[in-house]
Scaffold this active site. Structure first.
Site, mmCIF file in Angstrom:
data_model
loop_
_atom_site.group_PDB
_atom_site.id
_atom_site.type_symbol
_atom_site.label_atom_id
_atom_site.label_comp_id
_atom_site.label_asym_id
_atom_site.label_seq_id
_atom_site.Cartn_x
_atom_site.Cartn_y
_atom_site.Cartn_z
ATOM 1 N N ASP A 293 0.889 -1.197 0.074
ATOM 2 C CA ASP A 293 -0.028 0.152 0.086
ATOM 3 C C ASP A 293 0.886 1.323 0.051
ATOM 4 O O ASP A 293 2.011 1.336 -0.448
ATOM 5 C CB ASP A 293 -0.993 -0.099 1.395
ATOM 6 C CG ASP A 293 -2.274 0.532 0.888
ATOM 7 O OD1 ASP A 293 -2.348 1.920 0.430
ATOM 8 O OD2 ASP A 293 -3.212 0.242 1.338
ATOM 9 N N HIS A 327 1.272 1.889 -3.397
ATOM 10 C CA HIS A 327 0.399 2.525 -4.063
ATOM 11 C C HIS A 327 0.757 4.420 -4.113
ATOM 12 O O HIS A 327 0.620 4.898 -5.166
ATOM 13 C CB HIS A 327 -1.103 2.600 -3.367
ATOM 14 C CG HIS A 327 -1.729 1.284 -3.361
ATOM 15 N ND1 HIS A 327 -1.579 0.533 -4.411
ATOM 16 C CD2 HIS A 327 -2.517 0.794 -2.527
ATOM 17 C CE1 HIS A 327 -2.181 -0.636 -4.178
ATOM 18 N NE2 HIS A 327 -2.749 -0.363 -3.256
#
Length: 531
Positions: A293, A327
């Site tokens: 993430d 991300h």
């Protein structure tokens, strides 16, 4: 070669070169302790271990131009407590929790709990103030995969009169009951965690990553949780396979992180690398993060915490560090209802992340959710799909797709309206962009105040290697590929000395941008230029 001593521990030291290069030196150099060669490297930040407490040392940096030398004294250590002497097996099979906890509980002020080589299977460990945790090379603290062995931390405990609250845990910005973390630190100060060993959350072996948004008994644990702590330092350790966020400093001040490695699989859910939440004075230096993430996500809670326990994240410095995969390289938000300010990210390398500088918020965060004075400078981005994204319609939370959050029409400014202030990016070189260079989408009722890009070069991948993608996570927004600049609902966008190479378009797309300052914006391989 000039350097400074960044941190002195009981048995190690961290130095940082005083130069203008990003993460690496042009040529290899040698580090010596008391005249003895310890390592050759080209990293700007290095940590040297193998030292003894309460000793004076000299550290020297030597290259072909000569030698620079400084002296220092390692910190005091009262006693060294080996966890094996308390019964820990370190064989990866027996449960060592109670033996390690006994060593921690017995540790005197300024003492060190020591993990020699071995694999120590354990449940959550609760540390205390004025101690050190030394995880030696070859030592692994391995999290148990049985969630029923993890104590619960209630999110909020109220006094009988309802006038005060005791906050023990958090889940995505709200005080929710969560499992205790593998390394749990609550209301402590003066803690060091160091060594070349590993803290392994064992998330890949258990069921932590299955149905990650489903609460089963309690919310998933972090690997290292620092709750209302002060003066905490991490050095050299590897932290991996986290069940959820990897390192979560929460209402914690004066945190320093040196030469730490954080690694989670690219498909592991919500395994952010480091999430400082409502923290003040944070330094992240010489650290490498590769996760599933956001690599670093700066937060300050949701609306309830902002109103009842307001504390913005403030004075954060991230330097000479590596953000890989994930991300976002460095993200602000979206659970930042108390605001984020005074952030400097400099001399870093972002490699293979979806987004570089990622700003995200949404209606509902409130008027204290102000992001301001955020500076990115001297950054190299490699194969970052979207170097800059600013999103005020981020569709997180159960109501993230509601009309209230996603309505692109103007709504009244009220006590739930967030603000993005001044964000600056200077001296950035990005290669291998895919979907866009910059997407900025402010609220129609509260425009983004000020975006400044200066000395930025971005080159796109060849068309054959690109595919359309979701640039910002909001509803009813088109996918993009090869897009240079899209800005909407922005008070001021300044672009100075910008080179955009290989995009599909030849000019910026601006909607409701009040003030556009453009100086020497050049599109290469696309004919058109703007001056």
């Amino acid at each position: 070669m000039e350097f400074e001593i960044s941190a002195i521990f009981k048995r190690s030291v961290t130095i940082e070169l005083k130069n203008s290069t990003i993460c690496y030196t042009p040529e290899e150099y040698t580090v010596l302790i008391d005249g003895e060669e310890k390592l050759k490297t080209n990293l700007n930040v290095v940590s040297i271990d193998g030292l003894l407490p309460d000793r004076e040392y000299s550290v020297a940096v030597e290259d072909k131009e000569g030698r620079t030398e400084k002296t220092f004294k390692t910190e005091h250590e009262s006693f060294l407590l080996d966890v094996r002497n308390f019964g820990a097996k370190g064989d990866g099979e027996h449960d060592d929790t109670r033996f390690i906890q006994a060593a921690v509980s017995s540790c005197p002020e300024d003492g060190t709990v020591y993990f020699p080589e071995g694999t120590y299977l354990t449940g959550p460990l609760f540390l205390k103030s004025r101690m050190s945790l030394w995880i030696d090379e070859g030592a692994v603290i391995l999290g148990d995969i049985d969630r029923e062995k993890y104590p619960l931390l209630p999110g909020m405990i109220e006094k009988d009169d309802g006038k005060d609250e005791y906050n023990l845990s958090s889940w995505e910005g709200n005080p929710e009951t969560s499992f205790a973390s593998l390394i749990t630190c609550i209301n402590l100060e003066n803690l060091d965690i160091f060594g070349r060993g590993t803290i392994d959350g064992n998330g890949d072996k258990g069921d932590w990553w299955k149905e990650p948004k489903l609460k089963r008994i309690a919310w998933r644990p972090k690997t290292v949780f620092l709750n209302h702590c002060r003066f905490v330092r991490l050095q050299s350790v590897t932290i991996r396979n986290s069940p959820c966020w990897t390192v979560h400093p929460y209402y914690t001040d004066d945190l320093s992180v040196y030469s730490v490695n954080i690694w989670n699989p690219s498909d592991s859910p919500n395994t952010d690398g480091m999430d400082p939440e409502s923290c003040d004075r944070v330094l992240i230096l010489g650290t490498r993060i590769s996760v599933g993430d956001d690599c670093i996500a700066i937060k300050s809670g949701k609306y309830y915490m902002s109103e009842r326990h307001h504390k913005p994240s403030d004075h954060l410095v991230i330097r000479n560090s590596f953000m890989e995969r994930g991300h976002g390289s460095v993200t602000v938000g979206s659970e930042a209802a108390a605001g984020v300010k005074n952030v400097t990210v400099e001399r870093c390398i972002f490699d293979g992340t979806d987004r570089g500088l990622r700003i995200k918020t949404r209606r509902g965060r409130g008027p204290k959710a102000v992001y301001d004075n955020i500076l990115f400078r001297d950054i190299v981005m490699k194969d970052v799909h979207m170097p800059f994204t600013f999103n005020m319609f981020y569709f997180c939370d159960p109501d993230g797709h509601s009309e209230y959050v996603q309505d692109q029409n103007e709504r009244p400014v009220d006590d739930r309206t967030p603000t993005i202030g001044t964000i600056r990016a200077e001296n950035i070189e990005a290669t291998g962009a895919d979907q866009c260079m910059l997407v900025a989408y402010g609220l129609p009722e509260n425009y983004i105040d000020n975006i400044v890009l200066r000395n930025v070069k971005v080159s796109f991948r060849p068309k054959s290697e690109r595919k359309p993608g979701q640039t910002i996570m909001m509803d009813n927004f088109k996918e993009m590929t090869g897009k240079s600049v899209y800005a909407r609902n922005v008070k001021r966008l300044a672009m100075d000395n910008i080179e955009i190479r290989g995009s599909d378009d030849t000019q910026t797309e601006l909607i409701n941008v009040i003030d556009f300052d453009s100086y020497n914006v050049v599109y290469v391989n696309n004919v058109a230029s703007e001056f």
